[in-house]
Scaffold this active site. Sequence first.
Site, short mmCIF file in Angstrom:
data_model
loop_
_atom_site.label_atom_id
_atom_site.label_comp_id
_atom_site.label_asym_id
_atom_site.label_seq_id
_atom_site.Cartn_x
_atom_site.Cartn_y
_atom_site.Cartn_z
N GLY A 61 45.00 22.19 60.98
CA GLY A 61 45.07 20.76 61.27
C GLY A 61 46.23 20.14 60.54
O GLY A 61 47.12 20.84 60.03
N GLY A 62 46.25 18.81 60.47
CA GLY A 62 47.33 18.12 59.80
C GLY A 62 47.39 18.44 58.31
O GLY A 62 48.45 18.40 57.70
N PHE A 63 46.25 18.75 57.73
CA PHE A 63 46.18 19.07 56.30
C PHE A 63 46.78 20.45 56.03
O PHE A 63 47.47 20.66 55.04
CB PHE A 63 44.71 19.03 55.87
CG PHE A 63 44.47 19.19 54.40
CD1 PHE A 63 44.32 18.07 53.59
CD2 PHE A 63 44.38 20.44 53.82
CE1 PHE A 63 44.09 18.20 52.23
CE2 PHE A 63 44.15 20.58 52.47
CZ PHE A 63 44.01 19.45 51.67
N ASP B 128 39.44 7.56 61.88
CA ASP B 128 39.96 8.66 62.69
C ASP B 128 38.82 9.38 63.42
O ASP B 128 38.73 10.61 63.42
CB ASP B 128 40.74 9.64 61.81
CG ASP B 128 41.73 10.49 62.62
OD1 ASP B 128 42.03 10.12 63.78
OD2 ASP B 128 42.20 11.52 62.10
N LYS C 294 39.81 24.35 53.59
CA LYS C 294 41.07 23.71 53.99
C LYS C 294 42.10 23.99 52.92
O LYS C 294 41.87 23.73 51.73
CB LYS C 294 40.88 22.20 54.11
CG LYS C 294 40.35 21.69 55.42
CD LYS C 294 40.41 20.16 55.41
CE LYS C 294 39.84 19.57 56.67
NZ LYS C 294 39.94 18.08 56.64
#
Length: 353
Positions: free
Chosen positions: A24-26, A140, A43
């Site tokens: 993901g964006g992370f 979000d 993550k």
Amino acid sequence: MSLDLATIRSATNNFSEANRLGEGGFGPVYMGVLRGGQEIAVKRLSRSSGQGILEMKNEVVFMAKLQHKNLVRLVGCCLEEDEKLLVYEYLPNKSLDKLLFDPDRQIQLDWPTRYKIIEGVCRGLLYLHEDSRFRIIHRDVKASNILLDADMNPKISDFGLAKLSGINEHEGNNTTRIAGTYGYMSPEYAFRGLFSTKSDVFSYGVLILEIITGRSSSCFLSASNNLDFLSYVWQYWNQGMALQLVDHSLGSEYPPEEALKCIQIGLLCVQEDPIERPSMNSLAVMLSRHSVTLPVPSMPEFLQRLQVIVAHSSEIDMPRSDYSDLRGNLSTSDFLSSCSGSFRLISPASPLE
């Protein structure tokens, strides 16, 4: 709350590609198993990324304070040897978008499951907005941030953009940093940086309509019909053909009354004026199986203005960075007028039969 790096490396087989769940964006996410047998999802903030530190801190702060069956549970975090890791409970059915928008997997989402997801997300947001110790705006809410456990119970994830809000929201909250996913953003947030619990309600309405139709709001890319996702849904609703919107993978295995109710609720959530959108508490009542008379949604004014722009501009596009820069303090109508030559409207890749 803190986990050592050696434990996480052991659990994920040293972040092996075989354990990688996605990205993901992370950064990348890995599946792992702790020594006691607990399955986890890790993550890992990309070392090359200059972003994510604030989002990580934000998520740890919020998740440490929140506990609800419809919110993903944070197991711990790790900050060692330049690694920045967040560790969550592992949810085997992954994110909703992986099932909902995959023609080969949509069949796993029968009507009772879809309704359970809609209700569960509502309960999670109700907790954030009204029932937790703090009033929290997620900012979000979208299909990829709804994770599903083994029993298809939904859990809201990714609190990197979440904000605390005051009890009195009549004036709204303001930010100069617009972050989130445009297909789900309320107009007052996307255009003027104003956000409130009603911004989450707008996003939730888009999510409901995606769950019912089986279509992503971001897939309306064909220029043939010049309709965005919400305009497309509204057109069918306004013409009395709303049931034609229902995901064809359901066949006839769904109650028409409930499907119509969900579409109506979704449209109520995306009203332009935040005051006209229902609260999460009202939505929970609407979604109950008890008979409730629902308000009749009106066509959101921003959809009317978009249609006017379409009539005068056939192919218009704006990069995300320009979109944010032009926003400034313009009203919705002023913003649309200012970018009518460079704002791309999107329509479905293929019409529903």
